[in-house]
Design a protein around this motif. Structure first.
Motif, PDB file in Angstrom:
ATOM      1  N   THR A 123       0.834  -1.193   0.000  1.00  0.00           N
ATOM      2  CA  THR A 123       0.000   0.000   0.000  1.00  0.00           C
ATOM      3  C   THR A 123       0.874   1.249   0.000  1.00  0.00           C
ATOM      4  N   PRO A 124       0.886   2.029  -1.082  1.00  0.00           N
ATOM      5  CA  PRO A 124       1.765   3.213  -1.155  1.00  0.00           C
ATOM      6  C   PRO A 124       1.473   4.230  -0.048  1.00  0.00           C
ATOM      7  N   ASP A 125       0.179   4.448   0.256  1.00  0.00           N
ATOM      8  CA  ASP A 125      -0.193   5.423   1.286  1.00  0.00           C
ATOM      9  C   ASP A 125      -0.366   4.716   2.629  1.00  0.00           C
ATOM     10  N   LEU A 126       0.624   3.917   2.989  1.00  0.00           N
ATOM     11  CA  LEU A 126       0.527   3.059   4.171  1.00  0.00           C
ATOM     12  C   LEU A 126       0.280   3.859   5.444  1.00  0.00           C
ATOM     13  N   PRO A 157      17.416  -1.863   8.375  1.00  0.00           N
ATOM     14  CA  PRO A 157      17.071  -2.235   6.996  1.00  0.00           C
ATOM     15  C   PRO A 157      16.564  -3.665   6.858  1.00  0.00           C
ATOM     16  N   VAL A 158      16.716  -4.484   7.894  1.00  0.00           N
ATOM     17  CA  VAL A 158      16.192  -5.851   7.813  1.00  0.00           C
ATOM     18  C   VAL A 158      14.679  -5.827   7.601  1.00  0.00           C
ATOM     19  N   LEU A 159      13.993  -4.818   8.118  1.00  0.00           N
ATOM     20  CA  LEU A 159      12.546  -4.726   7.930  1.00  0.00           C
ATOM     21  C   LEU A 159      12.200  -4.529   6.452  1.00  0.00           C
ATOM     22  N   ASP A 160      12.995  -3.732   5.761  1.00  0.00           N
ATOM     23  CA  ASP A 160      12.754  -3.496   4.331  1.00  0.00           C
ATOM     24  C   ASP A 160      13.025  -4.759   3.512  1.00  0.00           C
ATOM     25  N   ARG A 161      14.065  -5.507   3.922  1.00  0.00           N
ATOM     26  CA  ARG A 161      14.398  -6.740   3.194  1.00  0.00           C
ATOM     27  C   ARG A 161      13.322  -7.801   3.362  1.00  0.00           C
ATOM     28  N   ARG A 166      10.195   0.358   2.813  1.00  0.00           N
ATOM     29  CA  ARG A 166       9.289   1.289   3.491  1.00  0.00           C
ATOM     30  C   ARG A 166       8.980   2.474   2.596  1.00  0.00           C
ATOM     31  N   PRO A 167       7.757   2.976   2.638  1.00  0.00           N
ATOM     32  CA  PRO A 167       7.423   4.161   1.847  1.00  0.00           C
ATOM     33  C   PRO A 167       8.278   5.356   2.280  1.00  0.00           C
ATOM     34  N   SER A 168       8.551   6.226   1.353  1.00  0.00           N
ATOM     35  CA  SER A 168       9.324   7.424   1.642  1.00  0.00           C
ATOM     36  C   SER A 168       8.599   8.275   2.689  1.00  0.00           C
ATOM     37  N   HIS A 169       9.339   8.757   3.686  1.00  0.00           N
ATOM     38  CA  HIS A 169       8.813   9.620   4.748  1.00  0.00           C
ATOM     39  C   HIS A 169       7.700   8.938   5.554  1.00  0.00           C
ATOM     40  N   TYR A 170       7.756   7.611   5.649  1.00  0.00           N
ATOM     41  CA  TYR A 170       6.696   6.857   6.332  1.00  0.00           C
ATOM     42  C   TYR A 170       6.500   7.334   7.762  1.00  0.00           C
ATOM     43  N   LEU A 171       7.589   7.450   8.518  1.00  0.00           N
ATOM     44  CA  LEU A 171       7.479   7.792   9.936  1.00  0.00           C
ATOM     45  C   LEU A 171       6.926   9.203  10.123  1.00  0.00           C
ATOM     46  N   GLU A 172       7.439  10.140   9.343  1.00  0.00           N
ATOM     47  CA  GLU A 172       6.966  11.522   9.441  1.00  0.00           C
ATOM     48  C   GLU A 172       5.481  11.611   9.061  1.00  0.00           C
ATOM     49  N   ASP A 173       5.097  10.903   8.000  1.00  0.00           N
ATOM     50  CA  ASP A 173       3.699  10.934   7.555  1.00  0.00           C
ATOM     51  C   ASP A 173       2.771  10.319   8.595  1.00  0.00           C
ATOM     52  N   LEU A 174       3.230   9.245   9.229  1.00  0.00           N
ATOM     53  CA  LEU A 174       2.408   8.609  10.258  1.00  0.00           C
ATOM     54  C   LEU A 174       2.231   9.542  11.455  1.00  0.00           C
ATOM     55  N   GLY A 175       3.323  10.184  11.855  1.00  0.00           N
ATOM     56  CA  GLY A 175       3.250  11.106  12.981  1.00  0.00           C
ATOM     57  C   GLY A 175       2.305  12.269  12.717  1.00  0.00           C
ATOM     58  N   LYS A 176       2.338  12.802  11.500  1.00  0.00           N
ATOM     59  CA  LYS A 176       1.463  13.931  11.154  1.00  0.00           C
ATOM     60  C   LYS A 176       0.001  13.499  11.097  1.00  0.00           C
ATOM     61  N   ALA A 177      -0.239  12.260  10.651  1.00  0.00           N
ATOM     62  CA  ALA A 177      -1.613  11.802  10.463  1.00  0.00           C
ATOM     63  C   ALA A 177      -2.278  11.371  11.764  1.00  0.00           C
ATOM     64  N   LEU A 178      -1.493  10.918  12.733  1.00  0.00           N
ATOM     65  CA  LEU A 178      -2.059  10.403  13.986  1.00  0.00           C
ATOM     66  C   LEU A 178      -2.446  11.524  14.940  1.00  0.00           C
ATOM     67  N   ASP A 179      -3.547  11.348  15.633  1.00  0.00           N
ATOM     68  CA  ASP A 179      -3.927  12.264  16.699  1.00  0.00           C
ATOM     69  C   ASP A 179      -2.812  12.323  17.737  1.00  0.00           C
TER      70      ASP A 179
END
Length: 355
Positions: A123-126, A157-161, A166-179
């Motif tokens: 899912t690109p917009d994970l 990087p083992v998680l990516d393998r 991981r989607p680009s900026h995943y952590l930042e995007d998740l933080g911004k989206a979460l209450d």
């Protein structure tokens, strides 16, 4: 100021008994452990079969444990892993998830963790999808605290393998989206981090827009390689200064519930003593508290074998001698060591892939 300590039972491998869980809670309450999240990978009704109802017997036991924790001043929670639901959050998934949330409210749980760890996604917009699910859950749960484990819960990087890049900026995007009220788990620079520094936690806090809850993968010893070793030594690489950058610190325990108490107690000592903390001395004190002086001495004598060499490098003669030594003790920790020597705690790759 001190950081809130807790247990997150989140390992692969054989399940503990409810009695063992109660004993660990009782051992750690005096050392400031204040929350317990029940999330073993082997509980299939939390993960692979999350959309099925719990058996009545387990429901009764879980409710009893919830009450036990509350009486001891410990916040009880559950880590729910609706397996890969973010790939298709359809009406059937929503109906099943609503039913499971109602069940957990009835236990009751004071904290609910939605765990997206160790699952594949295309899912690109994970991040946006996962935040949507978490907010949907928040509207239907009575839990006092909601926490989420990201799919990419470490820099490792083992998680990516294993689970895809991981989607680009995943952590930042998740933080911004979460209450802002939703807490986020993080394991450090590695899945099993050897060191976790204030500088690293500061960077992660800035990315998430909140202080993370540390999901510390020590002393956990699941997996084919790690389960051949007992993780008994005191905590290192977690300076007390980390508390300024954490919303909480939860340890993922070892497969051996009694022995887990040894390193768990030293973590509390590390925070209390700060720069005066000495990990060798901390181990001795904690081992004597958990095991008693004589058994603690035996474990200290065998530490190089138990933690460093591991089962694969124990000769038949040494194994037999250790079985004889630990058979002399009428203590649950000695019985855990005997089970380990017998191979009862071995976690296979198949268990990790199917739990």
């Amino acid at each position: 100021m001190s950081v809130e300590l807790g247990i997150i039972e989140g390992f692969y491998g054989p399940l503990w008994s409810w009695r063992e869980r109660k004993q660990l809670v009782q051992a750690l309450v005096p050392h400031g452990y204040r929350f317990y999240l029940y999330a073993p990978k082997a509980d299939t009704f939390l993960r692979r079969r999350w959309d099925e109802p719990y058996p009545q017997e387990t429901t009764v036991q879980m409710a009893d444990f919830s009450n036990f924790c509350r009486k001891h001043g410990v916040r009880f929670g559950v880590g729910l892993s609706p397996f890969e639901v973010f790939n298709d959050f359809n009406d059937a998934a929503k109906e099943a998830l609503a039913a499971k949330l109602a069940f957990l409210d009835g236990i009751p749980v004071q904290e609910l963790a939605i765990l997206f760890d160790d699952m594949r996604s295309d899912t690109p917009d994970l991040a946006a999808r996962q935040a949507e699910i978490v907010h949907w859950v928040a509207e239907r749960s009575s839990a006092e605290q909601l926490t989420v484990c990201p799919s990419y819960y470490s820099d490792d990087p083992v998680l990516d393998r294993v689970f895809g890049e991981r989607p680009s900026h995943y952590l930042e995007d998740l933080g911004k989206a979460l209450d802002p009220s939703v807490r986020v788990f993080w394991t450090g620079e590695e899945v099993c981090s050897r060191e976790i520094s204030p500088g690293h936690l500061q960077r992660v806090s800035e990315a998430l827009g909140r202080k993370p809850v540390l999901w510390d993968n020590y002393p956990v010893n699941d997996g084919d390689r790690m389960s051949r070793h007992l993780h008994l030594r005191a905590f290192t690489g977690r300076p007390a200064a980390n508390k300024e950058h954490l919303a909480g610190h939860a340890i993922n325990p070892a497969l051996q519930p009694t022995l887990t108490g040894i390193p768990a107690i030293t973590l509390a000592q590390s925070y209390e003593q700060g720069p005066e903390y000495q990990y060798g001395q901390a181990f001795i004190r904690a081992a004597q508290e958990v095991l008693g002086k004589e058994l603690a001495g035996q474990v200290a004598e065998d530490l190089l074998v138990l933690q460093d060499a591991g089962l694969s490098r124990v000769s038949r003669e040494r194994r037999l001698a250790m079985i004889e030594s630990y058979s002399r003790f009428d203590h649950p920790a000695a019985r855990e060591i005997l089970r380990w020597l017998a191979g009862d705690y071995q976690v296979t790759d198949e268990m990790v892939q199917t739990q």
